[in-house]
Scaffold this motif. Sequence first.
Motif, short mmCIF file in Angstrom:
data_model
loop_
_atom_site.label_atom_id
_atom_site.label_comp_id
_atom_site.label_asym_id
_atom_site.label_seq_id
_atom_site.Cartn_x
_atom_site.Cartn_y
_atom_site.Cartn_z
N LYS A 90 0.88 -1.16 0.00
CA LYS A 90 0.00 0.00 0.00
C LYS A 90 0.91 1.21 0.00
O LYS A 90 1.74 1.37 0.89
N LEU A 91 0.79 2.06 -1.02
CA LEU A 91 1.64 3.26 -1.08
C LEU A 91 1.09 4.32 -0.14
O LEU A 91 -0.08 4.71 -0.23
N LEU A 92 1.93 4.73 0.79
CA LEU A 92 1.53 5.73 1.78
C LEU A 92 1.88 7.14 1.36
O LEU A 92 1.22 8.09 1.77
N ALA A 93 2.94 7.28 0.54
CA ALA A 93 3.37 8.61 0.13
C ALA A 93 4.23 8.54 -1.10
O ALA A 93 4.93 7.54 -1.34
N VAL A 94 4.17 9.61 -1.89
CA VAL A 94 5.04 9.83 -3.04
C VAL A 94 5.54 11.26 -2.94
O VAL A 94 4.73 12.19 -2.82
N MET A 95 6.85 11.44 -2.95
CA MET A 95 7.39 12.79 -2.79
C MET A 95 8.70 12.90 -3.56
O MET A 95 9.51 11.97 -3.54
N GLY A 96 8.89 14.02 -4.26
CA GLY A 96 10.17 14.11 -4.94
C GLY A 96 10.36 15.35 -5.78
O GLY A 96 9.51 16.24 -5.87
N ILE A 97 11.53 15.38 -6.41
CA ILE A 97 11.95 16.43 -7.33
C ILE A 97 11.75 15.87 -8.73
O ILE A 97 12.43 14.93 -9.13
N HIS A 151 1.94 17.56 -13.76
CA HIS A 151 1.60 16.52 -14.74
C HIS A 151 2.21 15.18 -14.33
O HIS A 151 1.56 14.13 -14.38
N LYS A 152 3.48 15.23 -13.93
CA LYS A 152 4.18 14.00 -13.58
C LYS A 152 3.64 13.41 -12.28
O LYS A 152 3.50 12.18 -12.15
N LEU A 153 3.33 14.26 -11.31
CA LEU A 153 2.77 13.77 -10.05
C LEU A 153 1.42 13.09 -10.29
O LEU A 153 1.12 12.06 -9.67
N ALA A 154 0.61 13.64 -11.19
CA ALA A 154 -0.69 13.03 -11.49
C ALA A 154 -0.51 11.60 -12.02
O ALA A 154 -1.26 10.69 -11.64
N ILE A 155 0.49 11.39 -12.87
CA ILE A 155 0.75 10.05 -13.41
C ILE A 155 1.17 9.11 -12.29
O ILE A 155 0.66 7.98 -12.17
N LEU A 156 2.09 9.55 -11.44
CA LEU A 156 2.57 8.70 -10.34
C LEU A 156 1.45 8.37 -9.36
O LEU A 156 1.34 7.24 -8.87
N MET A 157 0.60 9.35 -9.07
CA MET A 157 -0.49 9.12 -8.11
C MET A 157 -1.50 8.12 -8.66
O MET A 157 -2.04 7.30 -7.90
N THR A 158 -1.77 8.18 -9.96
CA THR A 158 -2.71 7.23 -10.55
C THR A 158 -2.24 5.80 -10.31
O THR A 158 -3.02 4.92 -9.94
N ILE A 159 -0.93 5.58 -10.53
CA ILE A 159 -0.37 4.23 -10.35
C ILE A 159 -0.25 3.88 -8.87
O ILE A 159 -0.53 2.75 -8.46
N ALA A 160 0.18 4.83 -8.06
CA ALA A 160 0.42 4.55 -6.65
C ALA A 160 -0.85 4.20 -5.89
O ALA A 160 -0.87 3.27 -5.07
#
Length: 434
Positions: free
Chosen positions: A149-156, A203-212
């Motif tokens: 279960k992905l709890l967080a996504v954070m980055g540059i 844009h990139k965060l939206a892609i990662l969140m969809t998968i996460a």
Amino acid sequence: MQTINIGLFGFGTVGSGLAEALCSQHERILRRSGLSLKLTKIAARSLSSLPPQLAGVELVKDADALINDPSIHIFVELIGGIEPARTCILKAIAAGKHVVTANKALLSQHGKELFAAAAAKGVEVGFEGSVGGGIPLIKALKEGLAANKLLAVMGILNGTANYILTRMTEERLPFAEALREAQRLGFAEADPTYDVEGIDTAHKLAILMTIAYGMNISPQQIATEGISTIEPVDIEFAREFGCRIKLLAVSRDIGGAVEARVHPTMVPTAHLLASISGANNAVEFCGDLTGSIILSGAGAGRLPTGSAVAADVIDIARNIAAGAVGRVPALSYLPEQIVDRPIAPLSALSCPFYLRITALDKPGVLAKIAAILSGHGISIESVIQKGRRENEPVAVVILTHTAKEEAVAAALREIDSLDTVAAPTVRIRMLGEE
């Protein structure tokens, strides 16, 4: 030995990088996959010829020449933008071709449509190159962390913004000068708005969140702020506080809702993200089983992104050969399991804040500011004022303890309305809400 034919639409920076990867690594790919990946046609209207190493590749002017060629198995779109990329991808899918793209703007806004069309037709869509350049972020989320279960996504996630902030930090350059340098070196476009205002990162965060999280989300739902208001004085104060300013993409699963935000952030130097310099990218994934994992590397560039696109081509070619097309859902979750989830409003965020107030150096001004903050339930950790210029504006920097975004916004509206405050207050969130 099976041959998989590839048609490439677009021969710019990433397209030429993909072509070089497929040509220079042909034997290595053959040894790893048992497949011959053959770039057969390139569609590029602005080219009259191809480099000598692509002598066997046919140059055409129109993507339809790729889409309508029954011998081409994989259609690679690398022109960027929404149209004609969207239409061409949909036509390629309808023609039964697998698709690879690095088009983050298109995927973040029209991904649902494209992935649904691909699933209905029984073809695959690869998009590793859309986020993080050469860093295998998509594969890590889709497969490496599939049990979590992905709890967080954070980055540059934007190399241009990170390069500018690095130059401002290391060389004490003002924003405008660091931006000009980034443009001269090719890191920034002539119009840098998408990069410096956080839009590309969203844009990139939206892609990662969809998968996460297996959720539908568009970039418009992500609270987004850029770095154009950051000044050298903020960089210097950050240094004094043991921090570096980074443009961060941040998302956390907080149970009933999911956070989604992009903004400048003061990151403690002890955190690995603070050490990511230049045009590099880095992302931290937090899984309930794995804990924190950070992946970093070249976030853009001809060969790094070309490598990511080539990885998708190889994956799809392997699945074709094995009769395993669709083995891994495009977004990791089964299509029917991707749902809408509430997005937590930015106003609900709680974290420490850096506030730089430009105020006249008069008796009682600081007391007024402190009273306003206190009236909104905001506790002050420290106050710094450098220099004195009687009856002239000076920078008053306040660090708060953890405070509500909504309360800080209300307090700043009141503070900025004071006749002793000469400019809008600069507010930077601090990494520390966890």
